[in-house]
Design an enzyme around this catalytic site. Sequence first.
Site, PDB file in Angstrom:
ATOM      1  CB  VAL A  11     -33.464  19.136 -72.044  1.00  0.00           C
ATOM      2  CG1 VAL A  11     -34.660  20.581 -72.070  1.00  0.00           C
ATOM      3  CG2 VAL A  11     -33.192  18.938 -73.640  1.00  0.00           C
ATOM      4  N   GLY A  12     -32.781  21.259 -69.654  1.00  0.00           N
ATOM      5  CA  GLY A  12     -33.533  21.580 -68.139  1.00  0.00           C
ATOM      6  C   GLY A  12     -32.876  22.930 -68.175  1.00  0.00           C
ATOM      7  CB  CYS A 271     -31.501  12.416 -78.341  1.00  0.00           C
ATOM      8  SG  CYS A 271     -31.729  13.360 -77.087  1.00  0.00           S
TER       9      CYS A 271
HETATM   10  P1  NAD Z   1     -30.499  14.577 -68.444  1.00  0.00           P
HETATM   11  O1  NAD Z   1     -30.726  13.870 -68.087  1.00  0.00           O
HETATM   12  O2  NAD Z   1     -29.444  15.330 -68.693  1.00  0.00           O
HETATM   13  O3  NAD Z   1     -30.986  15.184 -67.724  1.00  0.00           O
HETATM   14  C1  NAD Z   1     -32.867  14.971 -66.372  1.00  0.00           C
HETATM   15  C2  NAD Z   1     -32.700  15.534 -65.535  1.00  0.00           C
HETATM   16  O4  NAD Z   1     -34.082  15.254 -64.627  1.00  0.00           O
HETATM   17  C3  NAD Z   1     -31.137  14.794 -64.585  1.00  0.00           C
HETATM   18  O5  NAD Z   1     -30.542  15.586 -63.791  1.00  0.00           O
HETATM   19  C4  NAD Z   1     -32.271  14.137 -63.453  1.00  0.00           C
HETATM   20  O6  NAD Z   1     -31.599  14.059 -62.114  1.00  0.00           O
HETATM   21  C5  NAD Z   1     -33.662  15.066 -63.193  1.00  0.00           C
HETATM   22  N1  NAD Z   1     -34.642  13.915 -62.823  1.00  0.00           N
HETATM   23  C6  NAD Z   1     -34.692  13.167 -62.737  1.00  0.00           C
HETATM   24  N2  NAD Z   1     -36.633  12.765 -62.647  1.00  0.00           N
HETATM   25  C7  NAD Z   1     -36.282  13.650 -61.226  1.00  0.00           C
HETATM   26  C8  NAD Z   1     -37.749  13.701 -60.409  1.00  0.00           C
HETATM   27  N3  NAD Z   1     -38.642  13.212 -60.243  1.00  0.00           N
HETATM   28  N4  NAD Z   1     -37.681  16.077 -59.689  1.00  0.00           N
HETATM   29  C9  NAD Z   1     -36.544  16.582 -59.773  1.00  0.00           C
HETATM   30  N5  NAD Z   1     -35.263  16.061 -60.883  1.00  0.00           N
HETATM   31  C10 NAD Z   1     -35.510  14.551 -61.748  1.00  0.00           C
HETATM   32  O7  NAD Z   1     -31.509  15.006 -69.989  1.00  0.00           O
HETATM   33  P2  NAD Z   1     -31.692  15.463 -70.819  1.00  0.00           P
HETATM   34  O8  NAD Z   1     -30.695  15.368 -71.735  1.00  0.00           O
HETATM   35  O9  NAD Z   1     -32.028  16.751 -70.104  1.00  0.00           O
HETATM   36  O10 NAD Z   1     -32.814  15.309 -71.660  1.00  0.00           O
HETATM   37  C11 NAD Z   1     -34.061  14.943 -70.914  1.00  0.00           C
HETATM   38  C12 NAD Z   1     -35.326  15.054 -71.763  1.00  0.00           C
HETATM   39  O11 NAD Z   1     -34.315  16.191 -73.184  1.00  0.00           O
HETATM   40  C13 NAD Z   1     -35.197  13.836 -72.550  1.00  0.00           C
HETATM   41  O12 NAD Z   1     -36.414  13.213 -72.822  1.00  0.00           O
HETATM   42  C14 NAD Z   1     -34.685  14.034 -73.525  1.00  0.00           C
HETATM   43  O13 NAD Z   1     -35.005  12.665 -74.776  1.00  0.00           O
HETATM   44  C15 NAD Z   1     -34.960  14.825 -73.729  1.00  0.00           C
HETATM   45  N6  NAD Z   1     -34.793  15.606 -74.804  1.00  0.00           N
HETATM   46  C16 NAD Z   1     -32.404  15.328 -75.270  1.00  0.00           C
HETATM   47  C17 NAD Z   1     -31.943  16.639 -75.619  1.00  0.00           C
HETATM   48  C18 NAD Z   1     -31.098  16.184 -75.786  1.00  0.00           C
HETATM   49  O14 NAD Z   1     -29.797  16.825 -76.758  1.00  0.00           O
HETATM   50  N7  NAD Z   1     -30.357  15.716 -74.235  1.00  0.00           N
HETATM   51  C19 NAD Z   1     -32.453  17.056 -76.785  1.00  0.00           C
HETATM   52  C20 NAD Z   1     -34.403  17.633 -76.889  1.00  0.00           C
HETATM   53  C21 NAD Z   1     -34.693  16.481 -76.523  1.00  0.00           C
END
Ligand code: NAD
Length: 449
Positions: A11-12, A271
Amino acid sequence: MKICCIGAGYVGGPTMAMIAHKCKDHTVTVVDINQARIDAWNSDELPIFEPGLDEIVKAARGTNLFFSTDIDTAIREAAIIFISVNTPTKTYGVGAGRAADMRYIEKCARKIAEVAEDDKIVVEKSTLPVRTAESIKCILEANSKGRKFQILSNPEFLAEGTAIADLENPDRVLIGGDQTPDGLAAIQKLVDVYAGWVPRENILTTNIWSSELSKLTANAFLAQRISSINAISALCEATGANVDEVAHAIGTDSRIGPKFLKSSVGFGGSCFQKDILNLVYLCEHFGLPDVAAYWNGVIEMNDYQKHRFCRRIISTMFNTISDKKIAILGFAFKKDTNDTRESAAIYVCQDLLEEQANIAIYDPKVPAVKIRQDLCVADDNPYVTVCKGNKKGSVYLYIFRLTVSCGWGFLFDYGKEFTDRASQWCLPCNQPWELSSGSLYQRRGAPFL
Ligand code: NAD
């Protein structure tokens, strides 16, 4: 304006790349504790595969888009800080197996409180339980030292595989915040960012709790449609109805609509399951066991369908698949992504391996090491062949026995040669079974080896 995003994941990374791409006046820095992930974002081989992502990252990177592990500096300099870290299902303690694990979110809040030197807008981008903003606010205010923090909820609705198109042209952007003068001003600041490319009427603003709950609700509704059509698929098989015809017939009703009505081996991805489990937990927490049980049924149907698929393969193949060769095309949870989290293919493969089938797996984007890790099998496991690199062609040896197509493996990389042979040799098993994704095919009239 400087924007920071904590969490460089699925997402980020894409959401911030889109903001940088569309809003050249803003400088966006995406930070993460995972050095390897940040290195990959700064390399030619991005850590995430999404159609169109490479182009926008490479165009903005080093200009107004940066990836870094220097979290403190990025927080200190930013006016708006997105929190986009993972919120997996808790595996320990109270609420284990259902509640969201909030430890990563809490760490972010504490880090912001520790290093921020002036007022900040903190945006929840991660999917969070309703009323999480209260906890974040509590942590920030306990350490405010005169600084003011506004917490906004801005859940992300992108779907992996179409993330860039979804971000470029979202059905809506949702922003929730306090309905106070300071809260409304913060909402407006974030609205202005999205208004750089999203029509104003597609940017919805609400109170913060509605926004938090809307994301869980959206995922629960989408998953519920999949479980509903999958439940009907079992009845179709028992009665001779065709689930695709039923889906088409009901989908043309404008009150129902055609989307998310494809019968499949069940939903996967990081998700749906976690967010529904979280919803179930919240309902129980708020003393609503009947509501909890209703939503839990969506997960139960999904589990039933995944295992039913394998039972169906076994019964079709004379009640044994021991040593029979089965090709698995596609391993990610759907096509156009390299994400395998909760992929139905994992459950399918595990069930097949339990029956001592001989499987060959091919996925164009998932590394072999990740496939083996997900299946918990060693490199020398005699039952699993991962067809990558110059071993890629070996999946052909299996395709002509039984092929389980989990998404894009089916037509994507094999082109005409495979489709020709498939149409010549493969027969959909009674009803075509599509994973969010593919079909179960069986070689016409040939013994399984
Ligand atoms: P992800 O696991 O791909 O990425 C999360 C990142 O956060 C990781 O790279 C991790 O190293 C980092 N992180 C964790 N703790 C940290 C900290 N304290 N400081 C800095 N970095 C840190 O997860 P994602 O799929 O991107 O999902 C993120 C959020 O978005 C979740 O809550 C998810 O439910 C939501 N979301 C995901 C999707 C999807 O399709 N993947 C869609 C909508 C919403």
